[in-house]
Design an enzyme around this catalytic site. Structure first.
Site, PDB file in Angstrom:
ATOM      1  N   GLU A 145       0.946  -1.329   0.028  1.00 35.79           N
ATOM      2  CA  GLU A 145      -0.071  -0.068   0.023  1.00 35.79           C
ATOM      3  C   GLU A 145       0.877   1.206   0.080  1.00 35.79           C
ATOM      4  OE1 GLU A 145      -1.887   2.775   3.311  1.00 35.79           O
ATOM      5  OE2 GLU A 145      -2.319   0.557   3.538  1.00 35.79           O
ATOM      6  N   HIS A 146       1.960   1.279   0.714  1.00 32.15           N
ATOM      7  CA  HIS A 146       2.949   2.439   0.826  1.00 32.15           C
ATOM      8  C   HIS A 146       3.569   2.492  -0.455  1.00 32.15           C
ATOM      9  CE1 HIS A 146       3.184   4.013   4.736  1.00 32.15           C
ATOM     10  NE2 HIS A 146       2.536   2.888   5.413  1.00 32.15           N
ATOM     11  N   GLU A 156       5.703   4.964  11.412  1.00 31.30           N
ATOM     12  CA  GLU A 156       4.231   4.737  11.453  1.00 31.30           C
ATOM     13  C   GLU A 156       3.943   3.688  12.730  1.00 31.30           C
ATOM     14  OE1 GLU A 156       0.609   2.899   8.915  1.00 31.30           O
ATOM     15  OE2 GLU A 156       2.169   3.837   7.917  1.00 31.30           O
TER      16      GLU A 156
END
Length: 489
Positions: free
Chosen positions: A104-105, A181
């Site tokens: 996703e990143h 994160e």
């Protein structure tokens, strides 16, 4: 782009139905009244029925590759289009846990046709928004743009999932971003508690792992791991192209055929089945007396999305409700648990939850308490759970039904939530459930149904518990389990 749970969505036409009755109930309720006011009500009912019938249809088409194209055209000047992929952290193993979130990143870091800068400039010049998120069972990439830019938005999404360069330099850079994160997530105690809850409830299974993955995996995930994950899971039958707002289904279908028609391969044979994730009644306690408040989640095993008892558990979840000290109302709150909590000053906040996956789920409550009130709050929660199993009233259930329908419709306001609702439901049910059907299923729940279903899933069931903070006063697990079937005041 942080990991998130899938959300629900709806649209402007639906907002006109906040009273929450089904068509049949509206028509049947007006029939037989011959007074002037009755005739007015009948005309109002007929008009309301037309509003219901005018809710845009959700059109669905399946391509030869297995890709499902679903859309709802509400004639807006903007639209949301996205790819919902049946692939999340549950499809990982211990060695590659965190790969779905890592991908996703990497989605917006450049493709074979566009550099990262080109991609960002193109999106900005369109006035569009591009985003992605990962859950335990789904990965989502979506864009919100002007309706006239739908072709470019679909082309960009197709380019992202099929032609990402996954460059080594970008991988190393995102590795650091994800580690930071993770540090941020660890400061969010609610996320920490829910990760612990999954870890103990589904221990040694895929659902017990976190979405971000462990630190050692994040540091070691390679380009090959990312490519292998795409090759294995990004298959046509496991992807839904969903759109809502000002979209033409025929145009969307043509775009899907052009950009995905020959490039998405299918599985050889049947789609691989997910291994079951066994629920285990157990606990995780992380005591830290330096923390000011105790954070606790308790849950029993619930059911998957498509199970017949799902709706009833949603109503039961609404009956328990949520509360925060900032709320007004006090003893006039509809939730009995909120009344007791407010009157006894038992906690700072609580939130009931009903988390569903493909074949299992968690039904429970998250609370934040003072160290001295943990035991009393848990006692009241379990007592209220037992009341659902034995003596909940029809008036309470009717109020919960109406509140659930209202909340459901309020969440479907705008093209993005509608698009998300379409994508999620297509993956979960392989269809979009019409609002009247969903309301009828909610209206079918009564007090007897609540008692039967809650007895089935709550009464005398061993719960999963995750607790963090100053939890010295938390009763031992054996005592908590005994209170799931009998409580002494």
């Amino acid at each position: 782009m942080a990991a998130a749970a899938a959300r629900v969505v709806l649209l402007p036409a639906a907002r006109r139905r906040l009273w929450g009755f089904s068509e049949s109930l509206l028509i049947r309720g007006a029939a037989g009244r011959s007074s002037y006011f009755g005739e007015n009500r009948l005309r109002s009912t007929q008009a309301a029925t037309q509003v219901v019938l005018n809710v845009p249809e959700t059109r669905v088409t399946c391509l030869e590759s297995g890709l499902r194209v679903a859309s709802e055209d509400s004639g807006l000047s903007t639209c949301t289009v996205g790819l919902w992929i049946d692939a999340g952290s549950r499809y990982e193993n211990e060695k590659n846990n965190g790969t779905a979130h890592f991908l996703e990143h990497m989605a917006f870091k450049g493709t074979k046709k566009r550099s990262q800068l080109d991609l960002e400039l193109e999106i900005e010049n369109m006035g569009a928004h591009l985003n992605a998120y990962t859950s335990r069972e789904q990965t989502v990439y979506y864009a919100k743009a002007f309706s006239k830019d739908l072709p470019r938005a679909v082309e960009i999404l197709a380019d992202i999932i099929q032609n990402s360069t996954l460059g080594e330099a970008e991988i190393e850079r995102e590795r650091g971003v994800i580690l930071r994160e993770m540090q941020e997530v660890e400061t969010n105690l609610q996320e920490v508690v829910f990760d612990y809850l999954h870890a103990t409830a589904y221990q040694n299974t895929a659902l017990g792992r976190t979405i971000l993955g462990p630190t050692e995996n994040i540091k070691s995930i390679s380009r090959k791991d990312l490519v292998d994950y795409i090759t294995t899971h990004y298959k046509g039958p496991r992807i839904v192209l969903a759109a809502a707002g000002g979209v033409s289904h025929d145009e969307l279908l043509d775009l899907a055929k052009f950009h995905f028609g020959d490039s998405l391969c299918t599985h050889k044979g049947e789609i691989p089945a997910l291994p079951p994730c066994k629920f285990t009644g157990s606990e995780i306690r992380v005591r830290d007396d330096k923390m000011p408040l105790a954070h606790l989640a308790i849950a029993v095993e619930a059911v998957g999305w498509a199970h017949p008892d799902t709706i009833c558990l949603m109503v039961a979840n609404t009956l328990i409700g949520n509360w925060d000290r900032s709320f007004g109302g006090g003893m006039n709150l509809s939730s009995k648990l909120a009344q007791l909590t407010c009157h006894g000053n038992l906690c700072h906040s609580f939130q009931s939850f009903n988390t569903s996956y493909t074949d299992t789920g968690l039904w429970g409550l998250y609370m934040v308490c003072e160290p001295s009130t943990v035991a009393d709050m848990l006692h009241v929660v379990q007592k209220e759970w037992m009341r659902l199993c034995t003596s909940v009233t029809e008036s309470e259930v009717a109020r919960a039904r109406n509140l659930l329908k209202t909340n459901m419709l309020l969440q479907l306001d705008g093209s993005t939530p509608i698009c998300e609702d379409i994508g999620r439901q297509m993956l979960c049910y392989n269809r979009r459930i019409p609002i009247p059907e969903l309301e009828a299923r909610i209206d079918a729940v009564n007090a007897e149904t609540i008692r039967e279903v809650c007895t089935k899933y709550i009464y005398n069931r061993s719960p999963a518990i995750a607790a963090v903070g100053p939890i010295e006063q938390l009763p031992d697990f054996k005592q908590i389990c005994s209170n799931m079937c009998w409580l002494r005041d």
